[in-house]
Scaffold this motif. Structure first.
Motif, PDB file in Angstrom:
ATOM      1  N   VAL A 145      95.139 104.691  83.219  1.00 28.04           N
ATOM      2  CA  VAL A 145      94.440 103.434  82.866  1.00 28.04           C
ATOM      3  C   VAL A 145      93.773 103.499  81.452  1.00 28.04           C
ATOM      4  O   VAL A 145      93.045 104.452  81.344  1.00 28.04           O
ATOM      5  N   LEU A 146      94.131 102.555  80.467  1.00 30.26           N
ATOM      6  CA  LEU A 146      93.322 102.454  79.294  1.00 30.26           C
ATOM      7  C   LEU A 146      92.553 101.356  79.212  1.00 30.26           C
ATOM      8  O   LEU A 146      93.049 100.271  79.783  1.00 30.26           O
ATOM      9  N   PHE A 147      91.529 101.454  78.372  1.00 25.99           N
ATOM     10  CA  PHE A 147      90.596 100.181  78.241  1.00 25.99           C
ATOM     11  C   PHE A 147      90.976  99.546  76.819  1.00 25.99           C
ATOM     12  O   PHE A 147      90.963 100.256  75.931  1.00 25.99           O
ATOM     13  N   LEU A 148      91.097  98.078  77.094  1.00 27.75           N
ATOM     14  CA  LEU A 148      91.647  97.397  75.705  1.00 27.75           C
ATOM     15  C   LEU A 148      90.224  96.667  74.981  1.00 27.75           C
ATOM     16  O   LEU A 148      89.394  96.394  75.791  1.00 27.75           O
ATOM     17  N   THR A 149      90.238  97.069  73.737  1.00 31.83           N
ATOM     18  CA  THR A 149      88.953  96.544  73.054  1.00 31.83           C
ATOM     19  C   THR A 149      89.339  96.103  71.562  1.00 31.83           C
ATOM     20  O   THR A 149      90.282  96.584  71.027  1.00 31.83           O
ATOM     21  N   SER A 150      88.555  95.085  71.186  1.00 35.13           N
ATOM     22  CA  SER A 150      88.871  94.309  69.815  1.00 35.13           C
ATOM     23  C   SER A 150      87.883  95.245  68.965  1.00 35.13           C
ATOM     24  O   SER A 150      88.098  95.088  67.687  1.00 35.13           O
ATOM     25  N   ALA A 151      87.261  96.026  69.389  1.00 36.99           N
ATOM     26  CA  ALA A 151      86.068  96.955  68.811  1.00 36.99           C
ATOM     27  C   ALA A 151      85.047  95.791  67.760  1.00 36.99           C
ATOM     28  O   ALA A 151      84.747  96.237  66.781  1.00 36.99           O
ATOM     29  N   GLY A 152      84.889  94.621  68.151  1.00 33.74           N
ATOM     30  CA  GLY A 152      84.099  93.805  67.346  1.00 33.74           C
ATOM     31  C   GLY A 152      85.075  92.963  66.133  1.00 33.74           C
ATOM     32  O   GLY A 152      84.270  92.288  65.401  1.00 33.74           O
ATOM     33  N   TYR A 153      86.051  93.316  66.117  1.00 36.38           N
ATOM     34  CA  TYR A 153      87.098  92.642  65.072  1.00 36.38           C
ATOM     35  C   TYR A 153      87.845  91.579  65.719  1.00 36.38           C
ATOM     36  O   TYR A 153      88.304  91.544  66.958  1.00 36.38           O
ATOM     37  N   ASP A 154      87.944  90.423  64.884  1.00 40.68           N
ATOM     38  CA  ASP A 154      88.945  89.304  64.986  1.00 40.68           C
ATOM     39  C   ASP A 154      88.693  88.309  66.213  1.00 40.68           C
ATOM     40  O   ASP A 154      88.226  87.448  65.779  1.00 40.68           O
ATOM     41  N   GLU A 155      88.463  88.859  67.433  1.00 39.75           N
ATOM     42  CA  GLU A 155      87.935  87.607  68.353  1.00 39.75           C
ATOM     43  C   GLU A 155      86.843  88.322  69.224  1.00 39.75           C
ATOM     44  O   GLU A 155      86.502  89.773  69.068  1.00 39.75           O
ATOM     45  N   THR A 156      86.108  87.574  69.750  1.00 34.69           N
ATOM     46  CA  THR A 156      84.893  87.658  70.593  1.00 34.69           C
ATOM     47  C   THR A 156      85.208  87.489  71.957  1.00 34.69           C
ATOM     48  O   THR A 156      85.614  86.271  72.220  1.00 34.69           O
ATOM     49  N   TYR A 157      84.845  88.240  72.968  1.00 34.59           N
ATOM     50  CA  TYR A 157      85.254  88.132  74.441  1.00 34.59           C
ATOM     51  C   TYR A 157      84.024  87.955  75.199  1.00 34.59           C
ATOM     52  O   TYR A 157      83.064  88.485  74.761  1.00 34.59           O
ATOM     53  N   ALA A 158      84.197  87.592  76.443  1.00 33.69           N
ATOM     54  CA  ALA A 158      82.883  87.310  77.307  1.00 33.69           C
ATOM     55  C   ALA A 158      82.345  88.552  77.719  1.00 33.69           C
ATOM     56  O   ALA A 158      81.135  88.950  77.864  1.00 33.69           O
ATOM     57  N   ASP A 159      83.420  89.646  77.799  1.00 34.18           N
ATOM     58  CA  ASP A 159      82.992  90.919  78.351  1.00 34.18           C
ATOM     59  C   ASP A 159      82.422  91.984  77.088  1.00 34.18           C
ATOM     60  O   ASP A 159      83.300  91.844  76.352  1.00 34.18           O
ATOM     61  N   PRO A 160      81.240  91.914  76.978  1.00 35.69           N
ATOM     62  CA  PRO A 160      80.892  92.767  75.845  1.00 35.69           C
ATOM     63  C   PRO A 160      81.642  94.249  75.633  1.00 35.69           C
ATOM     64  O   PRO A 160      81.444  94.639  74.491  1.00 35.69           O
ATOM     65  N   ARG A 161      81.934  94.876  76.757  1.00 31.19           N
ATOM     66  CA  ARG A 161      82.847  96.128  76.447  1.00 31.19           C
ATOM     67  C   ARG A 161      83.976  96.018  75.710  1.00 31.19           C
ATOM     68  O   ARG A 161      84.246  97.004  74.944  1.00 31.19           O
ATOM     69  N   ALA A 162      84.430  94.618  75.597  1.00 28.24           N
ATOM     70  CA  ALA A 162      85.472  94.386  74.666  1.00 28.24           C
ATOM     71  C   ALA A 162      85.231  94.235  73.260  1.00 28.24           C
ATOM     72  O   ALA A 162      86.292  94.095  72.535  1.00 28.24           O
ATOM     73  N   ASN A 163      84.074  94.001  73.100  1.00 21.21           N
ATOM     74  CA  ASN A 163      83.667  93.501  71.528  1.00 21.21           C
ATOM     75  C   ASN A 163      83.060  94.865  71.048  1.00 21.21           C
ATOM     76  O   ASN A 163      82.678  94.739  69.611  1.00 21.21           O
ATOM     77  N   SER A 164      82.785  96.060  71.483  1.00 17.54           N
ATOM     78  CA  SER A 164      82.090  97.328  70.881  1.00 17.54           C
ATOM     79  C   SER A 164      82.910  98.382  71.226  1.00 17.54           C
ATOM     80  O   SER A 164      83.173  98.616  72.613  1.00 17.54           O
ATOM     81  N   LEU A 165      83.210  99.025  70.108  1.00 15.25           N
ATOM     82  CA  LEU A 165      83.858 100.565  70.257  1.00 15.25           C
ATOM     83  C   LEU A 165      82.946 101.335  71.087  1.00 15.25           C
ATOM     84  O   LEU A 165      83.467 102.064  71.852  1.00 15.25           O
ATOM     85  N   ARG A 166      81.679 101.570  70.955  1.00 15.51           N
ATOM     86  CA  ARG A 166      80.522 102.254  71.504  1.00 15.51           C
ATOM     87  C   ARG A 166      80.903 101.893  73.239  1.00 15.51           C
ATOM     88  O   ARG A 166      80.679 102.725  73.882  1.00 15.51           O
ATOM     89  N   ALA A 167      80.766 100.681  73.547  1.00 20.52           N
ATOM     90  CA  ALA A 167      80.756 100.321  74.748  1.00 20.52           C
ATOM     91  C   ALA A 167      82.098 100.458  75.767  1.00 20.52           C
ATOM     92  O   ALA A 167      82.127 100.831  76.609  1.00 20.52           O
ATOM     93  N   ALA A 168      83.223 100.432  74.687  1.00 17.41           N
ATOM     94  CA  ALA A 168      84.529 100.861  75.145  1.00 17.41           C
ATOM     95  C   ALA A 168      84.628 102.226  75.556  1.00 17.41           C
ATOM     96  O   ALA A 168      85.101 102.596  76.598  1.00 17.41           O
ATOM     97  N   LEU A 169      83.949 103.070  74.673  1.00 16.37           N
ATOM     98  CA  LEU A 169      84.254 104.541  74.968  1.00 16.37           C
ATOM     99  C   LEU A 169      83.314 104.908  76.263  1.00 16.37           C
ATOM    100  O   LEU A 169      83.769 105.797  76.891  1.00 16.37           O
ATOM    101  N   ARG A 170      82.010 104.373  76.219  1.00 14.04           N
ATOM    102  CA  ARG A 170      81.053 104.466  77.364  1.00 14.04           C
ATOM    103  C   ARG A 170      81.747 104.211  78.440  1.00 14.04           C
ATOM    104  O   ARG A 170      81.797 105.023  79.599  1.00 14.04           O
ATOM    105  N   PHE A 171      82.416 103.029  78.874  1.00 15.94           N
ATOM    106  CA  PHE A 171      82.948 102.647  80.131  1.00 15.94           C
ATOM    107  C   PHE A 171      84.289 103.360  80.258  1.00 15.94           C
ATOM    108  O   PHE A 171      84.536 103.673  81.577  1.00 15.94           O
ATOM    109  N   ALA A 172      85.201 103.884  79.074  1.00 15.46           N
ATOM    110  CA  ALA A 172      86.172 104.709  79.579  1.00 15.46           C
ATOM    111  C   ALA A 172      85.844 106.172  80.256  1.00 15.46           C
ATOM    112  O   ALA A 172      86.500 106.519  80.928  1.00 15.46           O
ATOM    113  N   THR A 173      84.842 106.622  79.654  1.00 13.86           N
ATOM    114  CA  THR A 173      84.485 107.918  80.063  1.00 13.86           C
ATOM    115  C   THR A 173      83.617 107.767  81.305  1.00 13.86           C
ATOM    116  O   THR A 173      83.875 108.729  82.051  1.00 13.86           O
TER     117      THR A 173
END
Length: 103
Positions: free
Chosen positions: A1-29
């Protein structure tokens, strides 16, 4: 399973993990995921970020308009991005050397 993130670019999502590269890394690990699929822009703008993802033991795939640019794809490959998702597969593939086709 891979986690999809915009890393804060283009679109903003309700799930904050999808808006931050750091949050996505933390969630994935934290959840023992295989890696992340991120907008390519932060890695093209700051290639050192690839090391952060790889140091966490994660796969890194990128998507976005930057992946339609052969030079941006080459930069990501050189920095250790595992795969890119592009809208222009034939164009990008043609611009890569045979060694780079593993991307």
């Amino acid at each position: 399973v891979l986690f999809l993130t915009s890393a804060g670019y283009d679109e903003t999502y309700a799930d904050p993990r999808a808006n931050s590269l750091r949050a996505a890394l933390r969630f994935a690990t934290t959840n023992s995921l295989l890696g992340i699929v991120s907008n390519a822009k932060p890695f093209v703008q700051c290639p050192e970020l690839v090391r952060e993802v790889k140091a966490a033991g994660l796969l890194l795939l990128t998507w976005g308009v930057d992946n339609n640019n052969i030079d941006a794809v080459r930069l990501q490959e050189a920095c250790g991005v595992d795969a890119v998702i592009t809208d222009h597969v034939a164009h990008v593939r043609k611009g890569l050397t045979p060694r780079e086709h593993v991307l």
